[in-house]
Design an enzyme around this catalytic site. Structure first.
Site, PDB file in Angstrom:
ATOM      1  N   LYS A  41      -1.823  -7.961   3.985  1.00  0.00           N
ATOM      2  CA  LYS A  41      -0.635  -8.476   4.734  1.00  0.00           C
ATOM      3  C   LYS A  41      -1.460  -8.796   6.056  1.00  0.00           C
ATOM      4  O   LYS A  41      -2.302  -8.222   6.499  1.00  0.00           O
ATOM      5  CB  LYS A  41       0.331  -7.308   4.953  1.00  0.00           C
ATOM      6  N   ARG A  93      14.198   1.850  -1.989  1.00  0.00           N
ATOM      7  CA  ARG A  93      15.414   1.520  -1.144  1.00  0.00           C
ATOM      8  C   ARG A  93      16.472   1.043  -2.072  1.00  0.00           C
ATOM      9  O   ARG A  93      17.795   1.111  -1.796  1.00  0.00           O
ATOM     10  CB  ARG A  93      14.759   0.299  -0.128  1.00  0.00           C
ATOM     11  N   SER A 131       9.604  -3.456   7.474  1.00  0.00           N
ATOM     12  CA  SER A 131       8.717  -4.004   8.685  1.00  0.00           C
ATOM     13  C   SER A 131       8.914  -5.212   8.877  1.00  0.00           C
ATOM     14  O   SER A 131       9.019  -5.781  10.015  1.00  0.00           O
ATOM     15  CB  SER A 131       7.152  -3.508   8.537  1.00  0.00           C
TER      16      SER A 131
HETATM   17  N1  COA Z   1      11.907   2.431   4.591  1.00  0.00           N
HETATM   18  C1  COA Z   1      12.010   1.090   5.244  1.00  0.00           C
HETATM   19  N2  COA Z   1      10.845   0.490   4.800  1.00  0.00           N
HETATM   20  C2  COA Z   1      10.351   0.596   3.805  1.00  0.00           C
HETATM   21  C3  COA Z   1      10.208   1.912   3.001  1.00  0.00           C
HETATM   22  C4  COA Z   1      11.385   2.793   3.527  1.00  0.00           C
HETATM   23  N3  COA Z   1      11.601   4.026   3.015  1.00  0.00           N
HETATM   24  N4  COA Z   1       9.709   1.942   1.944  1.00  0.00           N
HETATM   25  C5  COA Z   1       9.015   0.528   1.882  1.00  0.00           C
HETATM   26  N5  COA Z   1       9.149  -0.028   3.064  1.00  0.00           N
HETATM   27  C6  COA Z   1       8.838  -1.464   3.450  1.00  0.00           C
HETATM   28  C7  COA Z   1       7.839  -1.485   4.327  1.00  0.00           C
HETATM   29  O1  COA Z   1       8.038  -1.464   5.760  1.00  0.00           O
HETATM   30  C8  COA Z   1       7.082  -2.872   3.616  1.00  0.00           C
HETATM   31  O2  COA Z   1       7.722  -3.939   4.322  1.00  0.00           O
HETATM   32  P1  COA Z   1       7.070  -4.983   4.643  1.00  0.00           P
HETATM   33  O3  COA Z   1       6.884  -5.842   3.298  1.00  0.00           O
HETATM   34  O4  COA Z   1       7.909  -5.927   5.596  1.00  0.00           O
HETATM   35  O5  COA Z   1       5.800  -4.842   5.639  1.00  0.00           O
HETATM   36  C9  COA Z   1       7.569  -2.784   2.325  1.00  0.00           C
HETATM   37  O6  COA Z   1       8.587  -2.040   2.239  1.00  0.00           O
HETATM   38  C10 COA Z   1       6.340  -2.436   1.553  1.00  0.00           C
HETATM   39  O7  COA Z   1       5.948  -1.111   1.954  1.00  0.00           O
HETATM   40  P2  COA Z   1       4.773  -0.409   1.084  1.00  0.00           P
HETATM   41  O8  COA Z   1       5.191  -0.369  -0.317  1.00  0.00           O
HETATM   42  O9  COA Z   1       4.765   0.880   1.633  1.00  0.00           O
HETATM   43  O10 COA Z   1       3.801  -1.369   1.281  1.00  0.00           O
HETATM   44  P3  COA Z   1       2.553  -1.304   2.214  1.00  0.00           P
HETATM   45  O11 COA Z   1       2.068  -2.758   2.218  1.00  0.00           O
HETATM   46  O12 COA Z   1       2.979  -0.987   3.584  1.00  0.00           O
HETATM   47  O13 COA Z   1       1.564  -0.368   1.673  1.00  0.00           O
HETATM   48  C11 COA Z   1      -0.306   0.569   0.028  1.00  0.00           C
HETATM   49  C12 COA Z   1       0.871  -0.317   0.466  1.00  0.00           C
HETATM   50  C13 COA Z   1      -1.039   0.728   1.449  1.00  0.00           C
HETATM   51  C14 COA Z   1       0.576   2.046  -0.073  1.00  0.00           C
HETATM   52  C15 COA Z   1      -1.039   0.079  -0.942  1.00  0.00           C
HETATM   53  O14 COA Z   1      -1.158  -1.242  -0.817  1.00  0.00           O
HETATM   54  C16 COA Z   1      -2.305   0.705  -1.291  1.00  0.00           C
HETATM   55  O15 COA Z   1      -2.202   1.722  -1.904  1.00  0.00           O
HETATM   56  N6  COA Z   1      -3.292   0.312  -0.975  1.00  0.00           N
HETATM   57  C17 COA Z   1      -4.764   0.961  -0.891  1.00  0.00           C
HETATM   58  C18 COA Z   1      -5.452   0.133  -2.119  1.00  0.00           C
HETATM   59  C19 COA Z   1      -5.064   0.629  -3.291  1.00  0.00           C
HETATM   60  O16 COA Z   1      -5.193   1.664  -3.724  1.00  0.00           O
HETATM   61  N7  COA Z   1      -4.758  -0.284  -4.272  1.00  0.00           N
HETATM   62  C20 COA Z   1      -4.225   0.036  -5.646  1.00  0.00           C
HETATM   63  C21 COA Z   1      -3.008   0.404  -5.769  1.00  0.00           C
HETATM   64  S1  COA Z   1      -1.814  -0.768  -5.140  1.00  0.00           S
END
Ligand code: COA
Length: 159
Positions: A41, A93, A131
């Site tokens: 992102k 969610r 977010s």
């Molecule tokens: N309340 C409010 N918002 C929530 C939420 C909650 N309970 N749960 C998720 N969200 C929102 C987040 O704010 C985010 O919003 P956005 O897309 O508008 O920014 C969206 O939902 C997705 O969130 P999330 O699933 O936490 O994604 P992320 O991009 O923030 O994090 C990682 C993802 C970092 C956990 C994941 O990419 C990762 O593990 N990366 C490391 C590399 C890796 O291991 N890759 C292999 C596995 S994918």
């Protein structure tokens, strides 16, 4: 002692994330909140600020020090292995989250079969928050208090 990890970009942390962190902390002895340094992102806040906003948001719930906030890079399963954690917490969610979340849970188990994903259903008052939507409201001059913790709201209005 059963620890867990809750990872995300937290750009910025929202009240929905705080809800999940607090509830995870009531189930697990320790919760690592792992803030992803690099992400696909385009982020608004640098890693230091994202970590700082998470720490500030959970400070009142963390008097016993059971919530550890730190940045991580690379694979989540590698980070989890380093800190000796086998449980990944995710928030759900809506049904629309399921497909992506199931994919993540499968890939993480493919990468490390000892890794379990535990889903918590987001509290209903937070079910519509993300977010991106919060950044969109702030960018258009809307009030984000009630959607994000105080420091995040200040930082968003500063932008
Ligand atoms: N309340 C409010 N918002 C929530 C939420 C909650 N309970 N749960 C998720 N969200 C929102 C987040 O704010 C985010 O919003 P956005 O897309 O508008 O920014 C969206 O939902 C997705 O969130 P999330 O699933 O936490 O994604 P992320 O991009 O923030 O994090 C990682 C993802 C970092 C956990 C994941 O990419 C990762 O593990 N990366 C490391 C590399 C890796 O291991 N890759 C292999 C596995 S994918």
């Amino acid at each position: 002692m059963k620890p867990s990890v809750y990872a995300g970009t937290f750009d910025p942390i929202t009240n929905g994330h705080v809800d999940i962190i607090k509830r995870a902390a009531s189930i697990f002895d320790r919760v690592y909140v792992a803030v992803a340094e690099s992400t696909s992102k385009q982020v608004m806040f640098p890693i230091e600020q994202r970590v700082e906003m998470v720490k500030d948001a959970i400070a009142d719930a963390n008097l016993g020090g059971a919530i550890v906030v730190e940045p991580f890079s690379g694979l989540l399963v590698d980070y989890a292995r380093r800190i000796n954690v086998q449980v990944i917490i995710r928030g759900l969610r809506a049904v629309s989250d399921y497909e992506y979340e199931a994919q993540m849970a499968h890939i993480n188990r493919h990468l490390d079969e000892s890794m379990e994903t535990v889903f918590l259903v987001t509290s209903k008052q937070c079910a519509f928050i993300s977010s991106s939507i919060v950044k969109n409201v702030a960018a258009n001059g809307g009030d984000v208090s009630g959607l994000v913790p105080t420091m995040a709201a200040k930082r968003l209005s500063g932008k």
